[in-house]
Design an enzyme around this catalytic site. Structure first.
Site, PDB file in Angstrom:
ATOM      1  N   GLU A 161      27.430  -2.326 -27.562  1.00  0.00           N
ATOM      2  CA  GLU A 161      27.326  -1.442 -28.831  1.00  0.00           C
ATOM      3  C   GLU A 161      25.949  -0.754 -28.441  1.00  0.00           C
ATOM      4  O   GLU A 161      24.756  -1.387 -27.461  1.00  0.00           O
ATOM      5  CB  GLU A 161      26.292  -2.501 -30.356  1.00  0.00           C
ATOM      6  CG  GLU A 161      27.273  -3.474 -30.789  1.00  0.00           C
ATOM      7  CD  GLU A 161      27.646  -2.381 -31.877  1.00  0.00           C
ATOM      8  OE1 GLU A 161      27.041  -1.203 -32.307  1.00  0.00           O
ATOM      9  OE2 GLU A 161      29.284  -3.141 -32.421  1.00  0.00           O
TER      10      GLU A 161
ATOM     11  N   CYS B 269      17.975   1.400 -32.272  1.00  0.00           N
ATOM     12  CA  CYS B 269      19.179   2.215 -31.790  1.00  0.00           C
ATOM     13  C   CYS B 269      19.754   2.693 -32.917  1.00  0.00           C
ATOM     14  O   CYS B 269      19.808   4.085 -32.738  1.00  0.00           O
ATOM     15  CB  CYS B 269      20.289   0.887 -32.009  1.00  0.00           C
ATOM     16  SG  CYS B 269      20.929  -0.126 -33.358  1.00  0.00           S
TER      17      CYS B 269
END
Ligand code: NAD
Length: 481
Positions: free
Chosen positions: A246, A280
């Site tokens: 990720e 993110c």
């Protein structure tokens, strides 16, 4: 203020090492929040061995019993929230409100995994008069979870829950920039579960890389930056290790010409600057129709100017410092390079305690206008409080610019016509697309597989896809003749 010390946790034993590192408050660099035992390759090995021993019995436990234990873990997360929030704020520099939400969502994610566990693990059976086939989902073994500092609780729990539910055991390596709260919480959860099922090894690249290279570790579930991921892929090669990545995002917000700007702009600003931009899926670039460019720039600047930048626990702060020196220097350097290249870099907001400004990684929020679409601040992930705004002439151009980076985590599209926005979203290369919002809805947190395309990652977290990351199929085909 109190000074916390956390050791490694291996086989539910507190393990000291010969190296301790301190964690400083990013908003008060002269204050130590706590210290942690730094692990090396030998500790990664001990943790992997312990997790492997525990795996031999954990894999045989009933999935229903594992789901029950996860529900107890979710309760522990809820119970610890009040104590964890101020600690998280002090070690990361982020406002308490961010962590109240994060911890609530983390407990929800654990419960969502518990709810799905039993049905997900049902074997697939195929029979006819001559054959009987069973396709079973089996755990992988020891999984190492390597996590970043910016949302340490949810990012760790989002891995822990499916890893354990599927029958794997776990070694967690928290980030050196926020190891304390997550380590405290992992102890509480480990106490509910047989020894060795959850182990914690603190440290940086050395401990992380030792886990990645360890032959008993069957999979790495990593959340972090792209540069680290590339090293990790190389380290994982020798043991043909499964990897789940990720990684960073550079999420575009694309405002269509029929958007309600009074509704959209405040949400976009919030989505870009919460956690000082260190998330993110933060909005990292904003595209608006050329005809509305000046108006939107003005509206964004007016809102950004309202931010009060100060210590995470100061009641007047609406934005904290950034977490670490590297990030602080990168964002400052990026702003300087962007200015040198001819863009307008507008510094806004105010300091809450100007006398503390040099005692923390404080940055005023910045808005960048009249910037080249290929500029570093546009095509790279800034991961800080600086937002470029760009005009587009046609929708094709907006799509081209939005897709014009190596990232593809998420994107938001803004329009008064939802179906038009959905059609537009189909053209955008991103794992998750939001219409008129900047993050997943509550049901989205449960049902949307979280993760990115292109260099934003490999694999998915949460939902059924998130469980599938931590099993492999083993099949038995029986001759019935
Ligand atoms: P980072 O890559 O520097 O560190 C992540 C983790 O990797 C830390 O625990 C670190 O100690 C460890 N590590 C460092 N070197 C290693 C090595 N050689 N081998 C194994 N492990 C190693 O990332 P960061 O600065 O902590 O986090 C910020 C980045 O994470 C940003 O790019 C952000 O976008 C990304 N991120 C992604 C998601 C997502 O879900 N896609 C979520 C949060 C953050």
């Amino acid at each position: 203020m109190s000074h916390l010390r956390v050791e490694l946790l291996i086989d539910n034993q507190e393990i000291g090492t010969d190296r301790y590192a301190v964690v400083r408050d990013p908003g008060r660099l002269n204050e130590v929040v706590g210290e942690y035992a730094e692990g090396a390759a030998e500790h990664a090995d001990r943790a992997a061995q312990a997790a492997h021993r525990a795996f031999l019995s954990w894999r045989k436990t009933d999935p229903g019993a594992r789901a029950e234990l996860l529900l107890k873990a979710a309760e522990a997360v809820d119970r610890e929230a009040a104590a964890l929030v101020p600690l998280l704020s002090r070690e990361t520099g982020m406002l308490p409100v961010a962590f109240k939400t994060e911890i609530f969502l983390a407990a929800n994610q654990i419960r969502a995994v518990a709810e799905r566990t039993v049905s997900f693990l049902e074997p697939r059976l195929v029979t006819d008069e001559k054959t009987r086939i069973a396709v079973e989902k089996r755990p992988l073994g020891v999984v190492a979870a390597i996590v970043p500092w910016n949302a340490p609780i949810i990012l760790t729990m989002q891995k822990l829950a499916p890893i354990l539910a599927m029958g794997n055991t776990l070694v967690v390596k928290p980030s050196p920039n926020a190891p304390l709260a997550v380590s405290v919480l992992l102890r509480k959860i480990a106490a509910l579960i047989p020894p060795g099922v959850i182990n914690v090894v603190h440290g940086g690249a050395e401990a992380g890389s030792a886990l990645v290279r360890h032959p008993l570790v069957r999979k790495i579930s990593f959340t972090g930056g792209g540069a680290t991921a590339k090293r990790l892929i190389r380290d994982a090669a020798d043991s043909v290790k499964r990897i789940h990545l990720e990684l960073g995002g550079n999420d575009p917000a694309i405002v269509l010409d029929d958007a309600d700007l009074d509704k959209a702009v405040p949400k976009i600003v919030e989505g870009a600057f919460r956690r000082s931009g260190q998330i993110c899926f933060a909005v990292k670039r904003l595209y608006v129709p050329e005809s509305k460019y000046e108006a939107v720039c003005e509206q964004v600047c007016a809102l950004v100017d309202r931010f009060r930048v100060g210590h995470a626990l100061h009641p007047d702060s609406t934005m904290g410092p950034v977490n670490n020196r590297m990030q602080f220097e990168y964002v400052n350097g990026l702003a300087e390079r962007t200015k040198q290249a001819g863009a307008r870099v507008i510094e806004l907001g105010q300091a809450v305690e100007p006398e503390q400004w040099n005692n923390g990684y404080y940055l005023l929020p910045r808005v960048v206008t009249h910037v080249d679409p290929g500029a570093e601040v546009v095509v790279e992930e800034q991961f800080g409080p600086i937002l470029p705004i760009l005009p587009y002439r046609t929708e094709e151009e907006a799509i081209r610019m939005a897709n014009g980076t190596e990232y593809g985590l998420s994107a938001s599209i803004w329009s008064s016509d939802r179906e038009r926005a959905v059609a537009f979203a189909k053209e955008i290369e991103a794992g998750m697309k939001y219409i008129n919002m900047t993050n997943l809805s509550l049901p989205g947190m449960k049902h949307v597989p979280f993760g990115g395309v292109k260099q934003s990652g490999i694999g998915r977290e949460t939902a059924e896809e998130g469980l599938a990351e931590f099993v492999e199929t083993q099949a038995i085909d029986v001759c019935m003749d």
